[in-house]
Design a protein around this motif. Structure first.
Motif, short mmCIF file in Angstrom:
data_model
loop_
_atom_site.label_atom_id
_atom_site.label_comp_id
_atom_site.label_asym_id
_atom_site.label_seq_id
_atom_site.Cartn_x
_atom_site.Cartn_y
_atom_site.Cartn_z
N ASP A 84 0.72 -1.52 0.32
CA ASP A 84 0.01 -0.29 -0.49
C ASP A 84 0.28 1.52 0.09
N SER A 90 -5.05 3.10 -1.03
CA SER A 90 -4.24 2.93 -0.51
C SER A 90 -4.17 4.05 0.54
N SER A 124 -6.38 2.00 2.51
CA SER A 124 -5.70 0.67 3.83
C SER A 124 -4.72 0.93 4.80
#
Length: 309
Positions: A2, A189, A192
């Motif tokens: 990520d 990203s 996450s």
């Protein structure tokens, strides 16, 4: 992984913004149109595409609160964060255009209409149509007085280059794809990464998504400042906010009337109004400096503090 995606997406944002600014300035030079008008139209509409996509999808799914909150949050971030950072970073901003006399009404009018429309707790299709007419009148206003002397602050090397529509359209398209696509991957990203650190879903939704859809405006405005195009950065934000209300809320309400819970959104609405009025105050007093930045960033801090507590 990520973190790698996040870094790559931020790089795409920066490179895309550079393409957008350079090709937009090329168009401004070719047609003798001011940097402000280019920022308030072409760049503003392009950088508002994430908000438009998010709100239209939310409206089609019957998620009125999400559609409206996206716009309210984006307007707050555009003014407080984007312009706050622009004014803080810029060494000197002396726009030739009288922004208060010519453009302050367009900061206030969409907000005033918004507060009038939501008094019954719903933004109807008729309200949406009125907002689209506001967009039409804004465009007429801009282009009725779009010709300005561009001799100061222009890129001399760019001015010498031969204008090529095909090249400009291709590079603009690449720029918008990189900028908007980069913003999308930054959101995903970043979300996450936030979950990995145990940050709540509510905070993720409020900040990462609202902030994420404002990333194109942020990066494009900062790149414009770096290139000495102060008017383009301010025009980008004013135009983006007009587009957020008129095209995003207007378009979303045409798909489905937007029902709003006024009680639970009252503070955010107040912050949006306060940010807009503060921007008008800054335009009136030409506080395009750290003083103006502090005013805007203070409002942002209050907004974040209220959301987190």
């Amino acid at each position: 992984m990520d973190f790698i995606i996040f870094i790559a997406a931020m790089s795409a944002l920066i490179y895309g913004a550079d393409f957008i600014i350079k090709e937009s300035e090329r168009i401004a030079l070719h047609f003798n149109i001011s940097h402000f008008v280019i920022g308030a139209t072409l760049i503003a509409f392009g950088t508002s595409l994430p908000e438009m996509a998010a709100s239209m999808m939310a409206s089609s799914a019957g998620k009125s609160d999400m559609a409206v909150a996206n716009v309210v949050g984006s307007v707050i971030f555009n003014i407080t964060l984007v312009l706050g950072l622009v004014f803080f970073i810029a060494k000197k901003m002396s726009p030739a255009r009288n922004l208060f006399a010519q453009d302050s009404a367009w900061v206030v009018i969409p907000v005033v209409l918004f507060f009038i429309m939501i008094q019954d707790g719903i933004i109807s299709r008729f309200d949406g149509l009125l907002y689209l007419l506001v967009m039409v009148s804004y465009l007429i206003f801009l282009f009725s007085d779009s010709k300005e002397d561009l001799e100061s602050g222009i890129d001399e090397e760019l001015a010498k280059e031969k204008f090529n529509w095909n090249k400009t359209i291709i590079l603009l398209t690449i720029g918008f794809v990189l900028t908007i696509g980069g913003a999308n991957f930054v959101i995903e990203s970043g979300t996450s990464i936030a979950r990995d650190f145990g940050i709540s879903e509510w905070i993720i939704g409020l900040f990462l998504i609202a902030l994420g859809t404002s990333l194109p405006e942020l990066v494009v405005s900062l790149v414009a400042i770096k290139k000495g195009n102060a008017e383009m950065s301010i025009g980008n934000i004013i135009g983006s906010n007009v587009a957020n209300f008129s095209m995003v809320i207007g378009g979303a309400s045409l798909l489905n009337p937007l029902i709003i819970d006024l009680a639970s959104t009252e503070f955010d609405m107040f912050i949006m109004a306060a940010a807009s009025l503060t921007l008008v105050f800054i335009l009136a007093n030409k506080l395009y400096n750290k003083a103006g930045a502090i005013f805007l960033l203070a409002i942002l801090a209050i907004f974040i503090q209220n959301a987190v507590v």
